[in-house]
Write an enzyme that holds these catalytic residues in place. Structure first.
Site, PDB file in Angstrom:
ATOM      1  N   VAL A 158       0.828  -1.211   0.000  1.00 55.11           N
ATOM      2  CA  VAL A 158       0.000   0.000   0.000  1.00 55.11           C
ATOM      3  C   VAL A 158       0.862   1.261   0.000  1.00 55.11           C
ATOM      4  O   VAL A 158       0.652   2.185  -0.791  1.00 55.11           O
ATOM      5  CB  VAL A 158      -0.963  -0.007   1.208  1.00 55.11           C
ATOM      6  CG1 VAL A 158      -1.618   1.352   1.397  1.00 55.11           C
ATOM      7  CG2 VAL A 158      -2.041  -1.062   0.992  1.00 55.11           C
ATOM      8  N   GLU A 189      -4.106  -5.821  -5.065  1.00 56.43           N
ATOM      9  CA  GLU A 189      -2.797  -6.226  -5.562  1.00 56.43           C
ATOM     10  C   GLU A 189      -2.980  -6.809  -6.956  1.00 56.43           C
ATOM     11  O   GLU A 189      -3.985  -7.452  -7.245  1.00 56.43           O
ATOM     12  CB  GLU A 189      -2.171  -7.257  -4.627  1.00 56.43           C
ATOM     13  CG  GLU A 189      -1.678  -6.608  -3.346  1.00 56.43           C
ATOM     14  CD  GLU A 189      -1.160  -7.601  -2.323  1.00 56.43           C
ATOM     15  OE1 GLU A 189      -0.784  -8.723  -2.711  1.00 56.43           O
ATOM     16  OE2 GLU A 189      -1.136  -7.250  -1.135  1.00 56.43           O
ATOM     17  N   ASN A 230     -14.688  -5.063   2.700  1.00 59.86           N
ATOM     18  CA  ASN A 230     -13.963  -6.330   2.556  1.00 59.86           C
ATOM     19  C   ASN A 230     -14.802  -7.514   3.020  1.00 59.86           C
ATOM     20  O   ASN A 230     -14.776  -8.588   2.409  1.00 59.86           O
ATOM     21  CB  ASN A 230     -12.637  -6.269   3.323  1.00 59.86           C
ATOM     22  CG  ASN A 230     -11.537  -5.670   2.463  1.00 59.86           C
ATOM     23  OD1 ASN A 230     -11.799  -5.219   1.343  1.00 59.86           O
ATOM     24  ND2 ASN A 230     -10.326  -5.654   2.963  1.00 59.86           N
ATOM     25  N   CYS A 280      -5.510  -9.465   2.999  1.00 57.88           N
ATOM     26  CA  CYS A 280      -6.619  -8.639   3.500  1.00 57.88           C
ATOM     27  C   CYS A 280      -7.851  -9.433   3.954  1.00 57.88           C
ATOM     28  O   CYS A 280      -8.214  -9.384   5.124  1.00 57.88           O
ATOM     29  CB  CYS A 280      -7.020  -7.610   2.443  1.00 57.88           C
ATOM     30  SG  CYS A 280      -5.734  -6.384   2.199  1.00 57.88           S
ATOM     31  N   ARG A 323       0.906 -14.310   0.959  1.00 61.42           N
ATOM     32  CA  ARG A 323       0.307 -14.326   2.305  1.00 61.42           C
ATOM     33  C   ARG A 323      -1.077 -14.984   2.242  1.00 61.42           C
ATOM     34  O   ARG A 323      -1.907 -14.609   1.434  1.00 61.42           O
ATOM     35  CB  ARG A 323       0.198 -12.891   2.852  1.00 61.42           C
ATOM     36  CG  ARG A 323       1.555 -12.299   3.211  1.00 61.42           C
ATOM     37  CD  ARG A 323       1.449 -10.867   3.709  1.00 61.42           C
ATOM     38  NE  ARG A 323       1.260  -9.905   2.642  1.00 61.42           N
ATOM     39  CZ  ARG A 323       1.238  -8.573   2.828  1.00 61.42           C
ATOM     40  NH1 ARG A 323       1.392  -8.074   4.037  1.00 61.42           N
ATOM     41  NH2 ARG A 323       1.071  -7.752   1.812  1.00 61.42           N
TER      42      ARG A 323
END
Ligand code: NAD
Length: 438
Positions: free
Chosen positions: A11, A155, A211, A263, A330
């Site tokens: 970010v 991303e 999200n 996220c 991740r």
């Protein structure tokens, strides 16, 4: 305007590079010295399409620089953006250690009025906490404002998302801060990006609610795919039939091995933790997390179904990043699937176009290969985990010739089941009719 971006990760680096491209003078700060010294030598710490060119250009034009000296960078900036990580702790709460650390450093560097903006995804109430930490550490009574400006970039298309966002959310109780941030974002204002100006806690909530909602769409379609598998319906047609309804929309209705990345998994857990401490039960988000946690085991079941006796067999895994066009691994579903296979005694060969260096740091006992075709040599099953473009049109005849057993488990539904059957593969996918080799 001079701004400082603290935390030069996915970010922070994208934000810094993009603001500098819009004409702002940006200093990106990180406590990781090797990251900063690499960036100063022009070496990118992450893969993100278009980012390297943007960084190179703006460094050359002296609008973008990198430092570990937070104090000096903050002192000469009007706006200070916090973009450090907020990983999950063991209970699923957002760990605010880095945010607190940074707030204290900003406080002790406060030489004149500044707007301190949180871009990191943080629990509701963090803005207030940042205010009191800064007050505690500032010398004298220097004025400052606190604002929330959550980031929505994805991303893999982060530069494009930053430059053409669906919206910009600014949360602040302070009209001076709102005016400064509007000015900072003026180039986007000019291209008619919608702005949502609200208070800090609401802005913080917008990020988590967004999200959690996107994650809900994914878990929802994954559950529908399970039912399609059970009843012989085709989830692609279902998703298309649903998504053409404008009230539903077509995005995020792709079944697969479950959501991953830095996220959705942590933000859904954080929503649950925040709700629990607020005495609220979030039944929908809870179910979203549960469904997602069941996806990798379900996918392993499909692979097991093909291998029959997994021990000693060879699986060729294509795709390691949590999605295409990023090197971020991740919470990648690929890691869970590889771990599950290895636990059953399966030998794993793997390939990813970009994320193999990152994968090597966390995966052990995996044979990393040079390309798709060398990966499948002698394999008993090919498992497609991440839908990189280069995996979309593989030469399947060649692959069949290289494999020990022609079997494909396609976790992204890239290939056509009938075509795969015609080519002689046993083919399993997600929520669509699977076929046996003839
Ligand atoms: P990241 O791990 O890639 O980067 C964080 C950086 O902060 C690291 O380079 C770390 O060294 C640095 N840092 C930590 N403590 C520091 C300190 N005290 N001083 C200076 N630097 C420090 O994280 P990220 O993926 O960029 O995410 C950052 C935040 O943005 C998170 O809250 C995340 O939830 C949110 N976010 C991420 C994305 C995404 O796609 N990655 C999208 C939207 C929002």
């Amino acid at each position: 305007m001079n701004i400082a971006v603290i935390g030069t990760g996915y970010v922070g680096l994208v934000t810094g590079a993009c603001f500098s491209e819009l004409g702002v003078n940006v200093t990106c700060i990180d406590k990781d010295e090797s990251k900063i010294s690499s960036l100063r030598r022009g070496i990118m710490p992450i893969y993100e399409p278009g980012l390297e060119e943007l960084v190179e250009k703006n460094v050359k034009q002296h609008r973008l620089s990198f430092t570990t000296d937070l104090k000096e960078a903050v002192e000469r900036s009007l706006v200070v953006l916090i973009a450090v990580g907020t990983p999950s702790d063991e209970q699923g709460n957002a760990d605010l250690t880095f945010v607190k650390e940074v707030a204290a450093s900003i406080g002790s560097s406060l030489n004149e009025y500044k707007v301190v903006v949180t871009k990191s995804t943080v629990p509701m109430g963090t803005g207030k906490m940042i205010r009191s930490i800064i007050e505690e550490h500032r010398p004298g009574r220097t004025e400052f404002s606190v604002a929330s400006n959550p980031e929505f970039l994805r991303e893999g298309s982060a530069v494009e998302d930053f430059m053409r966002p669906n919206r910009v959310v600014i949360g602040t109780e302070d009209s001076q801060a709102a005016a400064i941030l509007r000015d900072l974002y003026r180039p986007l204002y000019l291209i008619e990006t919608p702005f949502v100006i609200t208070d800090v806690v609401t802005a913080e909530m917008i990020k988590y609610a967004s999200n959690a909602f996107l994650a809900t769409k994914i878990s929802f379609i994954n559950e529908i795919a399970r039912l399609c598998d059970a009843l012989g319906a085709d989830v692609h047609d279902v998703a298309r039939g649903m998504g053409l309804d404008n009230r539903i929309g077509r995005k995020f209705l792709h079944p697969g091995p479950g959501f991953g990345g830095s996220c959705f998994p942590k933000d859904t857990l954080a929503v649950l933790a925040i709700a629990q401490s607020a005495g609220c039960e979030m039944k929908v988000v809870k179910a979203v997390v549960e469904v997602n946690e069941g996806q990798a085991p379900l996918m392993l079941g499909k692979i097991r179904g093909v291998l029959k006796e997994p021990k000693g067999k060879v699986a060729a895994v294509l795709g390691l990043s949590f999605k295409p066009n990023t090197d971020d691994i991740r919470e990648s579903p690929a890691l869970k699937i590889i771990d599950g296979l290895q636990r059953e005694g399966v030998k794993v060969r793997a390939y990813d176009p970009i994320s193999m260096d990152n994968a090597r740091q966390v995966l052990h006992g995996v044979e990393f290969c040079n390309d798709e075709y060398s990966t499948v040599e002698g394999a008993d099953v090919l498992v497609l985990v991440t839908e990189w473009n280069q995996f979309r049109a593989l030469d399947m005849k060649r692959i069949r010739g290289l494999m020990r057993v022609p079997a494909v488990v396609d976790l992204r539904n890239i290939y056509d089941p009938e075509e795969m059957r015609r080519l002689g593969f046993t083919y399993r996918c997600v929520g669509r009719r699977s076929v046996e080799s003839s």
